[in-house]
Design a protein around this motif. Structure first.
Motif, short mmCIF file in Angstrom:
data_model
loop_
_atom_site.label_atom_id
_atom_site.label_comp_id
_atom_site.label_asym_id
_atom_site.label_seq_id
_atom_site.Cartn_x
_atom_site.Cartn_y
_atom_site.Cartn_z
N VAL B 217 71.97 28.38 52.62
CA VAL B 217 72.09 29.58 51.93
C VAL B 217 71.16 30.52 52.87
O VAL B 217 71.40 31.68 52.87
CB VAL B 217 71.30 29.55 50.69
N LEU B 218 70.12 30.02 53.55
CA LEU B 218 69.16 30.84 54.33
C LEU B 218 69.73 31.83 55.30
O LEU B 218 69.41 33.18 55.01
CB LEU B 218 68.26 29.97 54.93
N PRO B 219 70.88 31.52 55.85
CA PRO B 219 71.19 32.63 56.80
C PRO B 219 71.98 33.69 56.25
O PRO B 219 71.71 34.80 56.38
CB PRO B 219 72.10 32.17 57.97
N PHE B 220 72.77 33.58 55.17
CA PHE B 220 73.18 34.26 54.21
C PHE B 220 72.33 35.51 53.61
O PHE B 220 72.51 36.63 53.72
CB PHE B 220 74.38 33.80 53.15
N ALA B 221 71.57 34.66 52.64
CA ALA B 221 70.44 35.59 51.97
C ALA B 221 69.65 36.42 53.13
O ALA B 221 69.48 37.73 52.74
CB ALA B 221 69.52 34.55 51.28
N ALA B 222 69.21 35.64 54.14
CA ALA B 222 68.36 36.53 55.07
C ALA B 222 68.87 37.67 55.70
O ALA B 222 68.51 38.69 55.72
CB ALA B 222 67.60 35.57 56.06
N ALA B 223 70.15 37.44 56.03
CA ALA B 223 70.96 38.83 56.80
C ALA B 223 71.21 39.84 55.47
O ALA B 223 71.01 40.92 55.85
CB ALA B 223 72.48 38.09 57.07
N GLY B 224 71.66 39.32 54.55
CA GLY B 224 71.92 40.34 53.40
C GLY B 224 70.61 41.08 52.89
O GLY B 224 70.41 42.30 52.78
N LEU B 225 69.28 40.47 52.81
CA LEU B 225 68.21 41.04 52.37
C LEU B 225 67.45 41.84 53.60
O LEU B 225 66.77 42.73 53.37
CB LEU B 225 67.18 39.88 52.19
N ALA B 226 68.02 41.56 54.65
CA ALA B 226 67.41 42.46 55.79
C ALA B 226 68.27 43.68 56.16
O ALA B 226 67.72 44.57 56.26
CB ALA B 226 67.53 41.49 57.23
N VAL B 227 69.33 43.46 55.84
CA VAL B 227 70.23 44.87 56.01
C VAL B 227 70.14 45.80 54.86
O VAL B 227 70.01 46.99 54.96
CB VAL B 227 71.73 44.48 56.05
N ALA B 228 70.07 45.30 53.65
CA ALA B 228 69.83 45.98 52.48
C ALA B 228 68.95 47.25 52.57
O ALA B 228 69.46 48.42 52.41
CB ALA B 228 69.81 45.13 51.10
N PRO B 229 67.69 46.89 52.86
CA PRO B 229 66.60 48.35 52.65
C PRO B 229 67.16 49.15 53.82
O PRO B 229 66.68 50.47 53.70
CB PRO B 229 65.34 47.48 53.07
N LEU B 230 67.86 48.92 54.75
CA LEU B 230 68.10 50.05 55.76
C LEU B 230 69.02 51.01 55.23
O LEU B 230 69.03 52.22 55.74
CB LEU B 230 69.18 49.49 56.99
N TYR B 231 69.67 50.82 54.17
CA TYR B 231 70.65 51.72 53.53
C TYR B 231 69.78 52.56 52.25
O TYR B 231 70.69 53.23 51.54
CB TYR B 231 71.89 51.20 53.15
N ALA B 232 68.41 52.17 52.06
CA ALA B 232 67.96 52.76 50.74
C ALA B 232 68.04 54.29 50.78
O ALA B 232 68.61 54.56 49.69
CB ALA B 232 66.56 52.20 50.77
N ARG B 233 67.86 54.88 51.66
CA ARG B 233 67.66 56.36 51.63
C ARG B 233 69.34 56.91 51.26
O ARG B 233 69.51 57.83 50.51
CB ARG B 233 67.04 56.96 52.82
N ARG B 234 70.10 56.39 52.21
CA ARG B 234 71.63 56.87 52.01
C ARG B 234 71.96 56.30 50.46
O ARG B 234 72.59 57.26 50.05
CB ARG B 234 72.31 56.03 52.80
N LEU B 235 71.64 55.06 49.94
CA LEU B 235 71.98 55.07 48.47
C LEU B 235 71.58 56.07 47.66
O LEU B 235 72.26 56.49 46.67
CB LEU B 235 71.50 53.52 48.30
N ASP B 236 70.22 56.58 47.79
CA ASP B 236 69.71 57.55 47.13
C ASP B 236 70.73 59.01 47.19
O ASP B 236 70.79 59.44 46.05
CB ASP B 236 68.42 58.11 47.53
N LEU B 237 71.12 59.08 48.15
CA LEU B 237 72.03 60.38 48.48
C LEU B 237 73.39 60.03 47.76
O LEU B 237 73.93 61.10 47.09
CB LEU B 237 72.13 60.71 49.94
N LEU B 238 73.76 58.68 47.77
CA LEU B 238 75.03 58.55 47.11
C LEU B 238 75.15 58.64 45.69
O LEU B 238 76.16 58.95 45.01
CB LEU B 238 75.47 57.26 47.45
N ALA B 239 73.64 58.77 45.06
CA ALA B 239 73.80 58.75 43.59
C ALA B 239 74.16 60.34 43.32
O ALA B 239 74.69 60.77 42.17
CB ALA B 239 72.19 58.81 43.06
N LEU B 240 74.21 61.21 44.16
CA LEU B 240 74.82 62.69 43.96
C LEU B 240 76.18 62.59 44.01
O LEU B 240 77.00 63.44 43.43
CB LEU B 240 74.27 63.56 45.16
#
Lengths: 272, 356
Positions: B217-240
């Protein structure tokens, strides 16, 4: 720290310089011609009102101008460069669009929504003034009082003002406003158009879709009249807002009277 | 204007303080729960022994335990706790991401059928006895099937750039039914050993935890958890909404592709080793949004933390409340999660007259 590509801040255009032009734009969706030869241009420092009956293609034209829809024929140029040559990030520093209905999926506070308008400037020198610009935009739209409240809990009129504040905070030289007065009372309608005028006075170009023809007459420098997806008139207020033309385009007899004090045309439907 | 500026200067640190406080609280609770979970069970290991053994393994003094407790701790308990951390973190984060991408607070891997999509892949793999990729085979199959399902759900439930709640949930119902049918076909053709394996796995459980599974599981979870926060600000904007986000410079299409892949990665990682554990991705981000607002820069990492906490605690409860029997973890989370889901629907109905 994340590395960012060098990001250019667009230079302020000189007053009168052409910002945006759309020439004989055609757009067909699902076999229906939404736009069939619509033309509009806007220069720095002017307010252009986009008028026309329901279904004339005003919002569609605005989305073509914003780069959302690619026209089947005709060309849209921003600063003389074809619009499709711009990437989304660069475009976001050149133009802002106020949509007709402001929606929000999650209950962000209104102040946070306005701050979203600053996103295109992240990583540029302009980011230093984020706080000031946000505060100014909220003050200009009289929305500072509910900065802390969740956007989703605001009334229609309050939402409309917050949405406008967000668009103002984007600080782009070109503003596209789609019916910014639709949800607003008389006082706030005047406020919004005064803000548009102020932005034009500061050198920005403003295109605003309006339904109230008298409002357009009072605030616009130029009027573009659409009907059936095509531009039928484009010129100064006094030239376009004439009773015969408007009666024909709107399919209802209209009278145009000069305001007794200011002389600005007042457009009224003929009533018995 | 100057008062507005001052107000903001006062407000922002307050919110930041609160999020720091919640993050610290979640981390502390997580460490505490992990220690408890490592010590409590059919064979109790006191905290002192636990720390001594850990220090010994790390070469920091301490001492090894007797053969039995040492083996229980390192071969049974710890892989299970670590797996709970990874699966819970993945599910929490996947839920928050999915809600952001769909612009819809009810999106959750299990609700919209992505978990059962991943399960089809995993069940196919178990029943057909595939092991081309060793211990990674089930995860890989679950990932491929999960990815396919997310894109299918996404494509089917969107119209005009928006995803309405009703359409989303009905699509989920249809996808769940279809996946259930596929799993049924596999079970129909399987022998009884495979059937009992699949049935137990479907209930959702971490009982079969091994270091091998953790590694799978580790590589999948680690990759996902590492990439997700990079999009945090853009996800805020997508709420519009999609168009306004694009007008603010977000490359919406690309972001959506990346994030849907990340959701599939995280969900598949979780489903492949633990079966279907629902509602974690729904409940955790919701509670966090209620206390700290919807900003994704906080929400994404905090949902991972919160999900990990819920699953470590849930798994501890699952294996201790009915000792010596063990409840399936997925059953426990569904027992608690579904009433919460129901309450959420009621609350939204009374507050805004329901969803369109």
């Amino acid at each position: 720290m994340r590395l960012r590509r060098h990001q250019e801040i667009p230079e302020r255009p000189l007053p009168g310089a052409e910002l945006l032009s759309a020439e004989a734009v055609r757009l067909t969706v699902g076999g229906r011609d939404l736009l069939a030869g619509a033309s509009v241009r806007v220069a720095a420092g002017e307010v252009v009102a986009l008028l026309g009956p329901n279904g004339a293609g005003k919002s569609t034209l605005l989305s073509v101008l914003a780069g959302d829809a690619v026209p089947a024929a005709g060309e849209v140029r921003l600063h003389g460069r074809p619009l499709d040559g711009y990437g989304p990030a660069e475009l976001a520093r050149h133009r802002a669009l106020l949509p007709q209905a402001a929606a929000l999926s999650f209950p962000f506070p209104a102040g946070e929504v306005v701050r979203m308008g600053r996103a295109p400037w992240t990583g540029t020198a302009a980011a230093a003034e984020d706080e000031t610009v946000v505060a100014e935009a909220m003050a200009a739209t009289e929305s500072a009082a509910f900065a802390e409240r969740p956007f989703t809990a605001l009334s229609g009129g309050e939402r409309a003002r917050v949405a406008l504040a967000r668009v103002l905070a984007q600080r782009t030289p070109l503003l596209l406003l789609d019916e910014p007065t639709a949800a607003l009372d008389l006082r706030h309608q005047e406020l919004v158009l005064r803000v548009a005028r102020a932005r034009a006075a500061a050198g920005d170009g403003v295109v605003v879709v309006l339904h109230d023809l008298s409002l357009a007459a009072a605030y616009a420098d130029r009027v573009v009249l659409l009907a059936g997806g095509a531009t039928v008139a484009d010129g100064p207020v006094a030239e376009v807002l004439r009773a015969p033309l408007l009666s024909e385009v709107y399919g209802h007899p209209v009278e145009v009277l000069p305001h007794p004090r200011t002389g600005v045309p007042l457009v009224l439907p003929e009533r018995d | 204007m100057s008062t507005a500026v001052r107000e903001k200067a006062v407000r922002l640190p307050k919110v930041r303080n609160r999020t720091t406080l919640i993050t610290a609280g979640l981390t502390a609770a997580l460490v505490l729960c992990a220690l408890l979970a490592a010590g409590i069970g059919a064979y109790r290991i006191p905290l002192g022994d636990l720390l001594a053994s850990a220090a010994h393994r790390a070469g920091l003094g301490g001492h090894a335990l007797d053969r039995v407790p040492e083996s229980v701790l390192w071969n049974v308990r710890l892989p299970r706790v670590v797996l709970a951390l990874l699966v819970g973190g993945s599910l929490g984060c996947a839920g928050a991401l999915m809600q952001g991408v769909f612009g819809n607070p009810l999106a959750e891997p299990a609700v919209i059928g992505v978990s059962s999509g991943g399960a089809v892949g995993a069940v196919a793999c178990i029943v057909l006895g595939l092991d081309a990729l060793g211990s990674w085979t089930v995860t890989a199959f679950a990932f491929a099937a999960g990815l396919l399902t997310v894109f299918a759900v996404y494509a089917m439930s969107r119209s005009g750039g928006r995803t309405e709640v009703v359409t989303l949930i009905l699509t989920g119902v249809a996808v769940n039914a279809f996946c259930g049918a596929l799993i049924g076909i596999f079970l129909f053709t399987a022998d009884s050993a495979a059937i009992s394996q699949v049935t137990f796995w479907q209930l959702g459980s971490l009982a079969q935890a091994t270091w091998g599974k953790v590694l799978a599981v580790l590589p999948f979870a680690a990759a996902g958890l590492a990439v997700a926060p990079l999009y945090a600000r853009r996800l805020d904007l997508l709420a519009l909404g999609e168009r306004p986000a694009r007008h603010l410079g977000v490359d919406v299409e690309r972001m959506r592709l990346v994030l849907i892949t990340v959701v599939a990665l995280l969900t598949a990682a979780a489903v492949a080793v633990s079966g279907i554990i629902g509602f974690v991705g729904l409940v955790v981000p919701h509670l966090l949004r209620m206390v700290a607002g919807p900003g994704h820069r906080f929400l994404l990492p905090a949902s991972a933390l919160g999900g990990a906490l819920v699953l470590v605690a849930g798994d501890l409860a699952a294996r201790t409340v009915a000792e010596p029997a063990e409840l399936p973890l997925g059953v426990l989370t569904a027992l608690i999660g579904s009433p919460f889901f129901f309450w959420l629907l009621r609350r939204t109905r009374t507050r805004q007259g329901g969803w369109a």
